[in-house]
Scaffold this motif. Structure first.
Motif, PDB file in Angstrom:
ATOM      1  N   VAL A   1      73.621   7.419  55.543  1.00 52.38           N
ATOM      2  CA  VAL A   1      74.758   8.058  56.197  1.00 52.38           C
ATOM      3  C   VAL A   1      76.022   7.280  55.839  1.00 52.38           C
ATOM      4  O   VAL A   1      75.968   6.158  55.332  1.00 52.38           O
TER       5      VAL A   1
ATOM      6  N   GLN B   1      67.214  15.895  61.189  1.00 53.68           N
ATOM      7  CA  GLN B   1      68.177  16.208  60.146  1.00 53.68           C
ATOM      8  C   GLN B   1      69.133  17.299  60.619  1.00 53.68           C
ATOM      9  O   GLN B   1      68.753  18.193  61.369  1.00 53.68           O
TER      10      GLN B   1
ATOM     11  N   GLU C   1      76.739  13.050  57.337  1.00 55.49           N
ATOM     12  CA  GLU C   1      75.393  13.228  56.812  1.00 55.49           C
ATOM     13  C   GLU C   1      75.279  12.811  55.350  1.00 55.49           C
ATOM     14  O   GLU C   1      76.256  12.897  54.606  1.00 55.49           O
TER      15      GLU C   1
ATOM     16  N   TRP D   1      78.567  10.152  62.703  1.00 53.06           N
ATOM     17  CA  TRP D   1      78.393   9.755  61.308  1.00 53.06           C
ATOM     18  C   TRP D   1      78.530  10.981  60.416  1.00 53.06           C
ATOM     19  O   TRP D   1      78.553  12.121  60.878  1.00 53.06           O
TER      20      TRP D   1
ATOM     21  N   ILE E   1      67.452   5.490  64.820  1.00 47.03           N
ATOM     22  CA  ILE E   1      68.525   4.674  65.388  1.00 47.03           C
ATOM     23  C   ILE E   1      67.894   3.638  66.302  1.00 47.03           C
ATOM     24  O   ILE E   1      67.150   3.978  67.235  1.00 47.03           O
TER      25      ILE E   1
ATOM     26  N   THR F   1      70.513   0.622  55.832  1.00 48.92           N
ATOM     27  CA  THR F   1      70.842   0.716  57.255  1.00 48.92           C
ATOM     28  C   THR F   1      72.314   0.377  57.481  1.00 48.92           C
ATOM     29  O   THR F   1      72.829  -0.592  56.923  1.00 48.92           O
TER      30      THR F   1
ATOM     31  N   LYS G   1      64.859  12.329  58.323  1.00 46.82           N
ATOM     32  CA  LYS G   1      65.226  12.275  59.729  1.00 46.82           C
ATOM     33  C   LYS G   1      65.968  10.964  59.951  1.00 46.82           C
ATOM     34  O   LYS G   1      65.971  10.080  59.075  1.00 46.82           O
ATOM     35  N   TYR G   2      66.645  10.839  61.090  1.00 47.39           N
ATOM     36  CA  TYR G   2      67.368   9.612  61.397  1.00 47.39           C
ATOM     37  C   TYR G   2      66.545   8.742  62.344  1.00 47.39           C
ATOM     38  O   TYR G   2      65.853   9.249  63.232  1.00 47.39           O
TER      39      TYR G   2
ATOM     40  N   ILE H   1      71.483   2.543  62.127  1.00 43.12           N
ATOM     41  CA  ILE H   1      71.027   3.884  61.758  1.00 43.12           C
ATOM     42  C   ILE H   1      70.589   3.892  60.302  1.00 43.12           C
ATOM     43  O   ILE H   1      71.216   3.269  59.438  1.00 43.12           O
ATOM     44  N   SER H   2      69.490   4.574  60.044  1.00 45.10           N
ATOM     45  CA  SER H   2      69.016   4.767  58.676  1.00 45.10           C
ATOM     46  C   SER H   2      68.439   6.171  58.569  1.00 45.10           C
ATOM     47  O   SER H   2      67.987   6.758  59.561  1.00 45.10           O
ATOM     48  N   ALA H   3      68.496   6.703  57.364  1.00 48.82           N
ATOM     49  CA  ALA H   3      67.866   7.996  57.084  1.00 48.82           C
ATOM     50  C   ALA H   3      66.481   7.716  56.525  1.00 48.82           C
ATOM     51  O   ALA H   3      66.322   6.949  55.566  1.00 48.82           O
TER      52      ALA H   3
END
Length: 650
Positions: free
Chosen positions: A129, A174, A147, A145, A158, A205, A155-156, A194-196
C-alpha cells in the motif's frame, strides 16, 4: 542496471574450466555441438523463467547446462543441469531488483556447445500500500491508505501494537481503503503496521503511529495564521465515524467556500474566524463540525534596509505569499515573505535596473533585466537560484513581458526586441527597432507592442511585423505602455510635455493624443471601463476616458511624481508623491483627493497587494499601508499590468 562485466567473465571462466576438466576436447569439435536459439528470460518475483529452442533439424543434446550470475558482489555464480528435452527453466530464490545474467549451453557427448546469454532483473509482484496514514480520534484511530496497483488477489493484515507489543491482528479484505480502529485508550501511542498478503507472500510493511485523545473536527496549519496567510484545513475522519464520507462542504463565517476534500484558504479578517465542514455519508446522512481560528493581524508594515526602489514595480507570487522588489541603489532583488515581512532570499547583480522592474511568470519564475554593460536578462526560480541568463548587448531598461504560453519578451537600449523561450532562455526571434527602450507589453492574442523614444511597434507572437507608428517619443524606462482591451487601444505615455497617445491596436493609427504642461509622463494604468490614469513628472495627475476627454485631473501641490497609480476594486485610484509633502493620495471616482498618510521620499509605483494593503518604496525601505481594499483585478490595474507584473494579458 549496471553489473561488473569483468567479474562475470571470471566466474564464467571458472565454470567453463570445470567443464573442460570433464572433456578436454569440449570446444575442439564445434560442428558437432549446436548452441540453442531464441533465448528469452522473463522476470518474476524472486525468480526468472528462461526459455529457448534447439536448432531445427539438429540432434537433441544430452542435457543443458543452466548458469546464472548476479551483478551483486555478494552472490556467486550458480548452475543447474537439466534434461536435453527440456526447453525452459525457472530459477528460484533470486534477489529482487538485482540484475542477473543467464547462460544456456547444450551438452553433447563430445562436450558443451557455445553459451547463449541474456539478462533480467527480478521484480516483486507483492505491491505494498502507499500513503498509509493514522489519524487520532477519541479512543480510536482512523487508518487510511492507497490500494496497491495490481491485478493479483490479496488481503490486508494490520497489526496494532503498544510499546512494541502486538495487541491484535486485523484482517481486512481487498478493496478496503480505510479502517476505524476503536476501543483504544486515550493518551497512549499506538503503532499500526499494514501489509498486503498475496498467495505467494507478503508485501513490504508500512507503519504509522497515532495517540488517541480529545479531538476537534478540523485541523488548521498554521494554527494561528496571520491575515492573508495561506492555510490548509483538513477534517479529521475519526470525528466522523457514522459511515463512509461521499462529499464535503466547507464554509467560512457561514459562507460556503469549497467542496474540495481539504480547504486551502486565507482569512481577510483578524480575530475569530469560524470554519465549518459538513460531510455527507454514502447513505445520505450528514454530520458537521467546526473550529474557531484566531487570525492574527498583519505582522509588519516596513521592510528595512531595502535600498531605493527607483520607478520599478512591485510584484507578487501567484499565491500572494511572496513580494518581490528590486533596489537600484543596492542592485539587489528581494523576495520577501508577504506575511511575516522577513526576507526569503535576495539576489545581488552586477548592475542596477532603473525602472525596468520585475515580472513573475505563471510557472513562478522571476524575470528581471539589468543595466550592466552587456545588458543581462535573468530568469530565477521561486527559490532564488538563477535558472538562466542571456545578454542582450545593451542596458535592459524595459521590464520584460512574460506570457502563459512560454514566451519572454525583452527590450534593450538600441531598441532591440527579442523573444525568448521562458523555459531555457533560447532566442526565438528578434527585431531591430530604433530609439531607446521604453516598454514592452503583450495583448490577450499574443501580439507584442514595444515603445521606444522613436515610436511604437507591434509584432505577432511569431515575430511578424504588424505595424509601426514612428512619430511618438515614448518615455524611456519602466512601464510606459498599457492596454485597453475593451476599446482596442494601446496607450503610450510620452516625453517633454507630449502627454499620452492612444493607438489602435490593429493598425497603429493614432486615435488621439493629450498633451500635458510640465514634463515626461509615466506608468499608465487602465480600469475596466477603459479609462487611463497616469502621472507627469513635476506636473499633474490625470484620468482620461478612452475617447481622450478629461475624467479628472489633479494639479494641486505639484511635485515630482514617478510612482504611478494602482486601482482598487472600489473605483479609487491610489498614488504616492515623490516631493514634499510626501503623501499617499486616494482619489475617488470623481477625482476628489484625500491624503491617507504622510510618508518619506518615494519614487516607486504603488501596488495594492492581495491583502488589501498599499505597497510602496521609500528611500531605504519598503512600506505598506492598510487601505482595506482589494486590487481591481481587471483592466491594466497597476504598473506591470497585474500583481505579477507580467506586462501581459496572455
Amino acid at each position: 542496471m549496471k553489473f561488473n562485466i569483468l567479474g562475470f567473465g571470471l566466474l564464467f571462466a571458472t565454470l567453463l574450466s570445470l567443464s573442460a576438466c570433464e572433456d578436454e576436447n569440449s570446444y575442439s569439435a564445434p560442428l558437432s555441438r549446436f548452441e540453442v536459439e531464441d533465448l528469452t528470460v522473463t522476470s518474476g518475483d524472486e525468480s526468472v523463467t528462461m526459455q529457448w529452442k534447439k536448432q531445427a533439424d539438429k540432434p537433441d543434446p544430452e542435457s543443458y547446462l543452466i548458469t546464472w550470475v548476479s551483478s551483486s558482489a555478494d552472490e556467486g555464480a550458480k548452475s543447474e543441469e537439466v534434461d536435453g528435452t527440456t526447453t525452459s527453466y525457472t530459477v528460484e530464490d533470486l534477489t529482487n531488483d538485482v540484475a542477473y545474467t543467464f547462460g544456456v549451453q547444450a551438452r553433447y557427448a563430445d562436450g558443451l556447445a557455445q553459451m547463449i546469454k541474456a539478462t533480467a532483473t527480478p521484480k516483486t509482484t507483492r505491491i505494498p500500500v502507499t500513503d498509509f496514514k493514522a489519524t487520532a480520534g477519541d479512543k480510536c484511530v482512523f487508518l487510511s491508505w492507497t490500494e496497491p496497483v495490481t491485478d493479483l488477489n490479496y488481503k490486508y493484515e494490520i497489526i496494532v501494537s503498544e510499546n512494541n507489543n502486538a495487541l491484535k491482528t486485523l484482517e481486512v479484505p481487498q478493496g478496503t481503503k480505510s479502517l476505524l480502529v476503536s476501543e483504544l485508550s486515550n493518551d497512549i501511542e499506538y503503532r499500526f503496521d499494514i501489509s498486503a498478503v498475496y498467495n505467494h507472500g507478503r508485501s513490504e510493511t508500512l507503519s504509522s503511529s497515532a495517540t488517541p485523545g480529545h479531538i476537534t473536527a478540523i485541523s488548521c496549519l498554521p494554527e494561528n495564521p496571520h491575515v492573508f496567510e495561506l492555510c490548509k484545513l483538513e477534517y479529521n475522519p475519526a470525528f466522523f465515524i457514522n459511515g463512509t464520507i461521499s462529499s464535503v462542504q466547507w464554509s467560512v463565517n457561514g459562507s460556503p467556500v469549497s467542496a474540495n476534500e481539504n480547504l486551502v484558504t486565507m482569512f481577510s479578517i483578524a480575530g475569530k474566524n469560524t470554519v465549518t465542514v459538513e460531510v455527507t455519508f454514502t447513505d445520505g446522512t450528514k454530520a458537521s463540525g467546526s473550529i474557531d481560528i484566531n487570525v492574527e493581524n498583519f505582522a509588519w508594515s516596513e521592510f528595512p534596509n531595502a535600498g531605493y526602489q527607483k520607478a520599478s514595480n512591485f510584484a507578487f507570487s501567484a499565491d500572494g505569499q511572496t513580494l518581490y522588489s528590486v533596489s537600484q541603489t543596492s542592485k539587489t532583488l528581494f523576495a520577501i515573505n508577504a506575511i511575516t515581512g522577513l526576507a526569503r532570499w535576495q539576489q545581488t547583480f552586477e548592475a542596477a535596473t532603473y525602472g525596468a522592474g520585475i515580472a513573475v511568470g505563471p510557472d513562478g519564475k522571476v524575470y528581471i533585466g539589468t543595466e550592466d554593460k552587456n545588458g543581462s536578462l535573468y530568469a530565477l526560480t521561486e527559490n532564488g537560484t538563477i535558472r538562466w541568463t542571456v545578454t542582450m548587448g545593451a542596458a535592459v531598461k524595459a521590464a520584460p513581458a512574460v506570457t502563459s504560453d512560454g514566451y519572454v519578451y525583452a527590450l534593450c537600449d538600441g531598441a532591440k526586441l527579442i523573444a525568448y523561450d521562458a523555459d531555457n532562455g533560447n532566442q526565438i526571434w528578434s527585431a531591430q527597432l530604433s530609439g531607446n527602450a521604453g516598454g514592452v507589453v503583450v495583448d490577450a492574442n499574443g501580439n507584442v507592442y514595444a515603445g521606444t523614444s522613436a515610436g511604437v511597434w507591434s509584432y505577432s507572437s511569431r515575430g511578424d511585423k504588424r505595424w509601426a507608428s514612428e512619430a511618438l517619443v515614448v518615455t524611456e524606462r519602466g512601464g510606459s505602455l498599457a492596454i485597453n482591451s475593451k476599446d482596442n487601444i494601446i496607450y503610450a505615455v510620452l516625453k517633454a510635455k507630449a502627454g499620452i497617445a492612444a493607438l489602435d491596436m490593429n493598425s497603429g493609427a493614432t486615435k488621439w493624443t493629450y498633451p500635458t504642461s510640465n514634463n515626461d509622463c509615466y506608468h499608465p494604468v487602465v480600469d475596466n471601463d477603459g479609462n487611463v490614469y497616469f502621472c507627469e513628472k513635476n506636473g499633474g495627475l490625470y484620468a482620461l476616458t478612452s475617447s481622450g476627454s478629461v475624467k479628472w485631473k489633479y494639479t494641486d501641490n505639484l511635485n515630482y511624481t514617478y510612482s504611478g497609480f494602482a486601482l482598487g476594486e472600489n473605483g479609487h485610484a491610489y498614488i504616492t508623491q515623490y516631493g514634499s509633502p510626501f503623501a499617499i493620495l486616494d482619489f475617488d471616482p470623481d477625482g476628489n483627493a484625500n491624503i491617507l498618510s504622510n510618508i518619506t521620499q518615494t519614487m516607486s509605483p504603488v501596488c495594492i497587494g492581495p491583502d488589501g494593503r498599499l505597497y510602496y518604496g521609500c528611500n531605504g525601505s519598503i512600506q505598506s499601508y492598510n487601505i482595506g481594499v482589494q486590487p481591481l483585478r481587471a483592466g491594466w490595474y497597476c504598473c506591470g499590468g497585474n500583481l505579477q507584473g507580467s506586462n501581459s494579458l496572455r
